[in-house]
Design an enzyme around this catalytic site. Sequence first.
Site, PDB file in Angstrom:
ATOM      1  N   GLY A 125       6.812  73.743  79.378  1.00 50.36           N
ATOM      2  CA  GLY A 125       6.979  74.901  78.504  1.00 50.36           C
ATOM      3  C   GLY A 125       7.003  76.214  79.242  1.00 50.36           C
ATOM      4  O   GLY A 125       6.640  77.258  78.688  1.00 50.36           O
ATOM      5  N   GLU A 138       7.372  68.460  87.640  1.00 55.30           N
ATOM      6  CA  GLU A 138       8.828  68.636  87.587  1.00 55.30           C
ATOM      7  C   GLU A 138       9.180  70.085  87.901  1.00 55.30           C
ATOM      8  O   GLU A 138       8.515  71.011  87.430  1.00 55.30           O
ATOM      9  CB  GLU A 138       9.331  68.255  86.196  1.00 55.30           C
ATOM     10  CG  GLU A 138      10.822  68.217  86.031  1.00 55.30           C
ATOM     11  CD  GLU A 138      11.231  67.633  84.681  1.00 55.30           C
ATOM     12  OE1 GLU A 138      12.357  67.910  84.247  1.00 55.30           O
ATOM     13  OE2 GLU A 138      10.415  66.907  84.061  1.00 55.30           O
ATOM     14  N   ASP A 171      12.698  72.342  87.704  1.00 62.49           N
ATOM     15  CA  ASP A 171      14.044  72.194  87.135  1.00 62.49           C
ATOM     16  C   ASP A 171      14.981  73.348  87.421  1.00 62.49           C
ATOM     17  O   ASP A 171      14.617  74.519  87.226  1.00 62.49           O
ATOM     18  CB  ASP A 171      13.959  72.118  85.600  1.00 62.49           C
ATOM     19  CG  ASP A 171      13.311  70.853  85.090  1.00 62.49           C
ATOM     20  OD1 ASP A 171      13.336  69.852  85.804  1.00 62.49           O
ATOM     21  OD2 ASP A 171      12.789  70.889  83.961  1.00 62.49           O
ATOM     22  N   TRP A 174      20.956  70.614  71.769  1.00 58.04           N
ATOM     23  CA  TRP A 174      20.114  71.782  72.037  1.00 58.04           C
ATOM     24  C   TRP A 174      20.659  72.778  73.054  1.00 58.04           C
ATOM     25  O   TRP A 174      20.274  73.958  73.045  1.00 58.04           O
ATOM     26  CB  TRP A 174      18.744  71.323  72.543  1.00 58.04           C
ATOM     27  CG  TRP A 174      18.820  70.644  73.900  1.00 58.04           C
ATOM     28  CD1 TRP A 174      19.117  69.339  74.138  1.00 58.04           C
ATOM     29  CD2 TRP A 174      18.643  71.260  75.182  1.00 58.04           C
ATOM     30  NE1 TRP A 174      19.124  69.089  75.492  1.00 58.04           N
ATOM     31  CE2 TRP A 174      18.827  70.244  76.153  1.00 58.04           C
ATOM     32  CE3 TRP A 174      18.327  72.542  75.587  1.00 58.04           C
ATOM     33  CZ2 TRP A 174      18.733  70.495  77.521  1.00 58.04           C
ATOM     34  CZ3 TRP A 174      18.223  72.793  76.961  1.00 58.04           C
ATOM     35  CH2 TRP A 174      18.414  71.780  77.911  1.00 58.04           C
ATOM     36  N   GLU A 179       9.716  77.889  80.641  1.00 56.72           N
ATOM     37  CA  GLU A 179      11.118  78.214  80.877  1.00 56.72           C
ATOM     38  C   GLU A 179      11.315  79.689  81.245  1.00 56.72           C
ATOM     39  O   GLU A 179      10.710  80.575  80.646  1.00 56.72           O
ATOM     40  CB  GLU A 179      11.956  77.917  79.625  1.00 56.72           C
ATOM     41  CG  GLU A 179      12.026  76.455  79.242  1.00 56.72           C
ATOM     42  CD  GLU A 179      10.907  76.031  78.283  1.00 56.72           C
ATOM     43  OE1 GLU A 179       9.941  76.822  78.102  1.00 56.72           O
ATOM     44  OE2 GLU A 179      11.006  74.932  77.721  1.00 56.72           O
ATOM     45  N   ARG A 196       5.671  82.238  70.722  1.00 56.59           N
ATOM     46  CA  ARG A 196       5.355  80.921  71.252  1.00 56.59           C
ATOM     47  C   ARG A 196       3.959  80.890  71.873  1.00 56.59           C
ATOM     48  O   ARG A 196       3.225  79.909  71.742  1.00 56.59           O
ATOM     49  CB  ARG A 196       6.414  80.555  72.294  1.00 56.59           C
ATOM     50  CG  ARG A 196       6.383  79.143  72.797  1.00 56.59           C
ATOM     51  CD  ARG A 196       7.542  78.955  73.746  1.00 56.59           C
ATOM     52  NE  ARG A 196       7.590  77.629  74.313  1.00 56.59           N
ATOM     53  CZ  ARG A 196       8.372  77.303  75.332  1.00 56.59           C
ATOM     54  NH1 ARG A 196       9.173  78.204  75.875  1.00 56.59           N
ATOM     55  NH2 ARG A 196       8.377  76.063  75.804  1.00 56.59           N
ATOM     56  N   ASN A 217      12.394  75.551  84.882  1.00 60.27           N
ATOM     57  CA  ASN A 217      11.136  75.159  84.252  1.00 60.27           C
ATOM     58  C   ASN A 217      10.221  74.543  85.304  1.00 60.27           C
ATOM     59  O   ASN A 217      10.698  74.033  86.333  1.00 60.27           O
ATOM     60  CB  ASN A 217      11.385  74.164  83.118  1.00 60.27           C
ATOM     61  CG  ASN A 217      10.277  74.137  82.072  1.00 60.27           C
ATOM     62  OD1 ASN A 217       9.224  74.756  82.251  1.00 60.27           O
ATOM     63  ND2 ASN A 217      10.500  73.419  80.988  1.00 60.27           N
ATOM     64  N   GLU A 248      18.469  73.748  85.405  1.00 63.37           N
ATOM     65  CA  GLU A 248      19.360  73.186  84.393  1.00 63.37           C
ATOM     66  C   GLU A 248      20.416  74.225  84.043  1.00 63.37           C
ATOM     67  O   GLU A 248      20.090  75.359  83.675  1.00 63.37           O
ATOM     68  CB  GLU A 248      18.592  72.780  83.126  1.00 63.37           C
ATOM     69  CG  GLU A 248      17.759  71.527  83.305  1.00 63.37           C
ATOM     70  CD  GLU A 248      17.155  71.046  82.003  1.00 63.37           C
ATOM     71  OE1 GLU A 248      17.109  69.828  81.784  1.00 63.37           O
ATOM     72  OE2 GLU A 248      16.724  71.908  81.198  1.00 63.37           O
TER      73      GLU A 248
END
Length: 301
Positions: free
Chosen positions: A143, A116, A118, A209, A145, A289, A135, A120
Amino acid sequence: MGLCQWMIPMVMVVLFDGFFLLSDAGRTAGFDKNVPFDEFYNVTWGNHHVQFLNQGREVKLSLDQSSGAGFASKSYYGSGYFQMKIKLPAKDSAGVVTAYYLFLNTTIHDKIMHDELDFEFLGNRPGKPITLSTNVFAHGIGGREQKFTLWFDPTADFHNYKLLWNHHHIVFFVDETPIRVFKNNINKGVGYPNNTMQLIVSLWDGSSWATDGGQTKANWANGPVETQFQGFKIDGCLSPLKSLNKDCFAPSYWWNTKNYWQLDTTQQKAYDEVRKKYMNYDYCTDKGRYPKPPPECIGGK
């Protein structure tokens, strides 16, 4: 965002004019305002929230409490140069997500495959900036981003959002500006999107979110939220869904030629500037993270 807040970014764009450029082939390929929607795309959901304008050369999606809407490419692709002109909602868009992305999520030889890429757009209250979140998923791992505040008002007019995808790297563009590069680092053990993918566009309620981590919800008091789209021609290598067309990485496609294996000097300068000034989140530097940086984040990304 107020008028004065937009003035500094506009000056920045003027100063950079002349080096926020894709090469001639890239600038002229793909976008054609005269190509009708149904030549390359189908509506996939929310039919009653889709409006066709200008003899099908422009599409408006709307979102209310009952439904959003979406559309997808009729074909699947194994490489290419993909773009869409988008005008984001002008009024309160908090909680609202406008998504434009390449996508595969299927089972191939008993393995779940998820690639994928992205764009967004995460809406906000009037006067507050819309966030562009990007992403990359490869072989089920995401994960990754990276988020940006745009240097212009994306609700005032259409802007062109583009993906260049070949076997060497994936480049995310805003108009002519490269904002993100994901290199093929298979030699480092990093997955790289190399499966057939479909182009998908959607407008949906992400109140849980999207804005302020879900604290700011969609407001339906002013009626539906609308996003507009133009430019439906696709420059891509056609590929069967479950077996990549190996010709999709051949140099017969302009985006696979050596000129497109890396950013040129002027593109690199524009890339560095926009990331320094407008990127507000990078997974590579999120130590909470990822205490140990992902391998693609070491030595450039």
